[in-house]
Each structure stands twice: as C-alpha cells, then as structure tokens.
Design a protein around this motif. Structure first.
Motif, PDB file in Angstrom:
ATOM      1  N   MET A  71       6.675   4.737  -5.444  1.00  0.00           N
ATOM      2  CA  MET A  71       5.752   3.575  -5.798  1.00  0.00           C
ATOM      3  C   MET A  71       6.666   2.405  -5.736  1.00  0.00           C
ATOM      4  O   MET A  71       7.632   2.380  -6.674  1.00  0.00           O
ATOM      5  N   ASP A  89       2.358   2.344 -12.989  1.00  0.00           N
ATOM      6  CA  ASP A  89       1.751   3.433 -13.738  1.00  0.00           C
ATOM      7  C   ASP A  89       2.396   3.468 -15.235  1.00  0.00           C
ATOM      8  O   ASP A  89       2.203   4.285 -16.266  1.00  0.00           O
ATOM      9  N   SER A 131      -3.975   2.381  -7.159  1.00  0.00           N
ATOM     10  CA  SER A 131      -2.682   1.721  -6.142  1.00  0.00           C
ATOM     11  C   SER A 131      -2.759   0.597  -5.814  1.00  0.00           C
ATOM     12  O   SER A 131      -3.751  -0.298  -6.484  1.00  0.00           O
ATOM     13  N   ASN A 132      -1.756  -0.090  -5.270  1.00  0.00           N
ATOM     14  CA  ASN A 132      -1.668  -1.437  -5.089  1.00  0.00           C
ATOM     15  C   ASN A 132      -2.798  -1.614  -4.296  1.00  0.00           C
ATOM     16  O   ASN A 132      -3.499  -2.844  -4.303  1.00  0.00           O
ATOM     17  N   ASN A 133      -3.360  -0.639  -3.243  1.00  0.00           N
ATOM     18  CA  ASN A 133      -4.431  -1.044  -2.391  1.00  0.00           C
ATOM     19  C   ASN A 133      -5.457  -1.466  -3.184  1.00  0.00           C
ATOM     20  O   ASN A 133      -6.585  -2.354  -2.689  1.00  0.00           O
ATOM     21  N   GLU A 134      -5.830  -0.630  -4.169  1.00  0.00           N
ATOM     22  CA  GLU A 134      -7.117  -0.804  -4.935  1.00  0.00           C
ATOM     23  C   GLU A 134      -7.102  -1.990  -5.897  1.00  0.00           C
ATOM     24  O   GLU A 134      -8.083  -2.309  -6.336  1.00  0.00           O
ATOM     25  N   ASN A 179       1.417  -3.972   4.665  1.00  0.00           N
ATOM     26  CA  ASN A 179       1.146  -2.930   3.871  1.00  0.00           C
ATOM     27  C   ASN A 179       2.040  -1.760   4.574  1.00  0.00           C
ATOM     28  O   ASN A 179       1.768  -0.779   4.954  1.00  0.00           O
ATOM     29  N   ASP A 194       1.639   1.796   0.515  1.00  0.00           N
ATOM     30  CA  ASP A 194       1.323   1.465  -0.721  1.00  0.00           C
ATOM     31  C   ASP A 194       1.802   0.171  -1.175  1.00  0.00           C
ATOM     32  O   ASP A 194       2.457  -0.011  -2.433  1.00  0.00           O
TER      33      ASP A 194
END
Length: 481
Positions: free
Chosen positions: A1, A109, A127-130, A217, A221
């Motif tokens: 990540m 994290d 995640s970054n997307n979330e 993206n 991630d």
C-alpha cells in the motif's frame, strides 16, 4: 500500500492556525513592495495605446487577446489616468481556513491515534478507494457503496479526449496516479520564479485538485478522479499560497488558447478584501476576469471557480467575491458529510454513506453562498467539536493525490485529505470533461445548461447554498449521451 501523508498529532497541531482573514496580512501589490505582485500592475490597452507604454516598463505577460498587459515598473510612467490598476495578490481558496493533512508519510493501517495506538487493527483499515466518499456518492467506476451490476458513470464515459487546465500551485506528474495525465508540452509556469509547471515549493494544492479531476488509480489502490482519461494542463500561478492576479488572467487566456474544455480556478481574494467601496481595485479586477472569461467562452473553455471559504453571503451589502462573482465564471460552493467512516465497521458493510450525521450534500460550514453559486459539489466538511477527539473526523474531508518534498530535490508521493471550495471546483471541472467527451462540439452555454439542469434540487440549505442544485453525475452523463 502506498504511504499516505497523515499524522494525527501533526495534523491537530496544524489546525490551530487562524482563518484566511487573519493570515492575509496585507494587500500585496505595487504599493506594498512584498509578494509576487510587488511592483506589478495591469495596463488596459483600451485606455492607452501599446506604443505609448515606455520601454522601461517590463511586460510580464502580453494578454493582448483581451487588451491587457501584466507589467512591472512605475505605473505612473504609463499615460492615462485609467490606464493602470494594481496587480494584487490572490490566494489559494483553502489556505488556513479549513483543516488538512500536514504530517509525514504514514501507512494507512498504522496511523496512530493520540495515545499512540493504531487507529485501525491490522488488516482492518479502509482502502484508499473506500476513503473517497465524494466519488462513491457519485457512483464512479467501482467506488459505489452498492456493489451490484448496475451501471456506473465510467461505464458511459471516463473523459477520454477532454482537457482540463488546473490553474493552481502546479501539478506533480511524478505521482503514479497523475504521471500519464499531465500534458507536459502544454503545461507552463506563469509566475516569475525560475521553476517549471510542477509545484517546486508551491505546495501540493494543485496536485490534490488534479487528482480530483483525473487521477487514474494506476495501481488499483490509489485514488480515482472524475475523468481519469482526461488530460490535465498544469498552469502554475502560485509560488507559495500567494500569487499575482496578472498571472491568473494570463493563465485563463492560455487555457483557452490551448484547447482546454475547462479551466479550474481554486483561488480568490479573502475577507476583508471583498468591499469594492473600501477596495475600489476590485471593480477593475472584476472587469479583467470578465474579459478573460468571455474570451475563454468564445474559445470553448468554461472557467470554473471555487466560491470561497469565508462563510459569507456573497449577496450581502459591500461584498464582491472574486473571481466567482465575475460574469461568465461558473461558481461552485462546497458540501460534505459529517460522520463518514467514524464507525470502524461501516466500510466493511458498505453502509458508510447511509450512516451519516449530515449527508454528503450538506453545505460545508465554511462555504460562501449566494446567487453567484451555480451548483454545489463535494468539498469536504468537518465537525469542529470532533477535532482532537476519538472520532475519525478527517474522513469527512476530500481524499486525493498529494506530494511532499523528499529533501533531495524530489517529491514523495502519497494520498491525503484537504477540504475547501478548492476541492469542490475540480469536481465540476471533471464533470465538464465527462460532458465534452460525450459531446465534443457542445458550446460552453450548452455545457453549463447541462450542469444546472441535471443538478439535484431540494438539498439541505436550499438555493442560496446550491444554486441550481448539487452536482449529479448520473443524471448529467445520462442527459449528455
């Protein structure tokens, strides 16, 4: 990540800073002798013939397309009472007024809370997307909160063939989510420093903005922009948080000349420099912006600007908020949620956007408002009472691409949060790219009409905060097809 720029203790220390009004210590212009606008002025070629401008006056930018010159020297050497006006300082539209990331890189994290414990258990971090609530709310790509077989925005268009100018602090093409996005040949530094179009000490404001428009993206991630197949042209007008009006005007005209579909401005003149009776130069600046916007529109470029972060009614007496209130500029106010991902388990249940104290379309506590707002868009919000507490309040800000100096003439790339109308404007600029990818021959008037007509109405706060409504990409691309 990929490491994300965030350290909570550094962040909390940073947000004790005063608002924009107190950080704007003086009017940087020919009179002040300070800042990038020092010794600078604008020459109106409708009031004086070019041949009458003496040789000792240095021409910084020839903007003769709109009968203006940005110059340095003695304005009194130019004949004509009305031929010159000070080239005053302009500021980034989220400077000092809202919190943002300020710390060194930390893995997502392992971001510590104030006690030094991880904010998330190992393997439980979103995640970054979330973290992209702004994109998830608009159902971009695979970022929807409702993962099913329904179509997303990017099933229809990803902005291919469109071009957006980011007139800002520079865009770093070293970032993996932007390296294939920035057009180096068309990008340019409009300041008088010696660097190129990249940030070079000017901060990551423009990089964050560009990510909102067109981040790709790249590794799966990172973060995803509204129009990831659009092209970004970086036109740098800030050497730090401060720039010069003449540089901005020149960059707008350049964006139009370089075939940009939108020119994104996330900048302005903060309180107290909003009263034209007290600061009459505002009227001259308004006309300059109107000339630039009119020229841009003729060339097919929509000028999009952030409404400002002073929390003021732009319709109030003695208020002129520029460039937003200039005719021909598309003004964007900011909205944001309260409570996104404050519950550690929300992202696991795909319910993050359903468990909010305030919805994503709620007006941000700092945003300017009034009839100059054309639409609202996601700029991020925050609960001042939650700052310093145990809640993950910063998740309500906008998450995008950032860079920090690595101490060796390079940058360290990452992801982080910012909030402001600065973050709202590029949501609309990205939307313009989507429209133009579907309708390349659409006029600026037609693009504006689509943005307004498809905006979501009856949002919290009403018309004063949302203009025609809140940006709705699903309705927009459906209508533009």
């Amino acid at each position: 990540m990929v490491a994300m720029i965030f350290d909570r203790r550094s962040l909390l220390k940073g947000i004790g800073a005063a608002g924009v009004a107190t950080t704007f210590s003086g009017l940087a212009s020919a009179e002040s002798g300070e800042g990038p606008a020092a010794g600078r002025f604008l020459i109106d070629l409708r009031e004086v013939d070019r041949s009458d401008v003496p040789d000792e006056v240095e021409i910084v930018h020839d903007i003769s397309e709109i009968d203006l010159l940005a110059a340095r020297g003695d304005p009194e050497a130019v004949p004509g009472v009305d031929s010159t006006t000070p080239d005053v300082a302009v500021y980034q539209d989220n400077t000092g007024s809202v919190p943002e990331n300020t710390g060194p890189p930390v893995e997502v994290d392992k971001a510590p809370d104030e006690s030094g414990s991880p904010a998330w258990d190992e393997g439980e971090a979103p995640s970054n997307n979330e973290l992209q609530w702004d994109k998830r709310a608009q159902r971009l790509g695979d970022l929807s909160d409702r993962p099913d077989n329904r179509r997303t925005i990017h099933d229809t268009t990803t902005g291919e063939g469109a071009r957006v100018a980011v007139i800002d602090s520079g865009v770093s093409d070293a970032h993996p989510d932007l390296e294939d996005v920035v057009n180096e040949d068309l990008s340019e530094n409009f300041t008088t420093d010696e660097y190129d179009f990249r940030p070079n000490g000017a901060g990551d404001h423009g990089t964050h903005v560009a990510g909102t428009v067109a981040a790709t993206n790249a590794n799966g991630d990172g973060v995803l922009g509204t129009a990831p197949d659009a092209e970004v042209v970086s036109l740098r007008v800030f050497s730090d948080v401060e720039g010069a009006t003449g540089d901005v005007i020149a960059a707008i005209v350049a964006a139009a000349n370089r075939g940009c579909d939108a020119a994104n401005l996330s900048l302005g003149y903060p309180v107290p420099f909003v009263d034209p009776e007290k600061y009459p130069f505002l009227l001259a600046l308004k006309e300059a912006y109107e000339r630039a916007a009119a020229y841009a529109r003729e060339e097919g470029t929509l000028v999009v600007n952030s409404a400002g972060n002073d929390g003021i009614d732009m319709d109030g007496e003695g208020i002129l908020s520029l460039p937003t209130e200039a005719e021909g500029v598309f003004g964007v106010s900011a909205t944001g949620p309260i409570g996104f991902l404050w519950d550690d388990k929300q992202h696991r249940e795909d319910l993050a956007l359903k468990r909010l104290t305030d919805p994503t379309s709620s007006p941000a506590n700092y945003t300017n408002y009034g009839s100059a707002v054309d639409v609202s868009a996601a700029g991020g919000d925050y609960d001042p009472e939650a700052i310093g507490g145990g809640d993950e309040w910063f998740y309500d800000l906008v998450f995008s691409t950032i860079v920090t100096p690595d101490g060796d003439d390079g940058v360290e790339t990452g992801y982080g949060w910012k909030a402001g109308t600065s973050m709202a404007a590029p949501q609309v600029s990205g939307a313009v790219a989507l429209v133009r990818s579907l309708r390349p021959d659409a006029s600026v008037d037609e693009v504006e009409s689509l943005l307004r007509e498809t905006a979501s109405e009856d949002e919290p706060g009403g018309e004063a905060y949302h203009g025609a409504g809140h940006l709705d990409l699903r309705r927009l691309v459906k209508e533009a097809r």
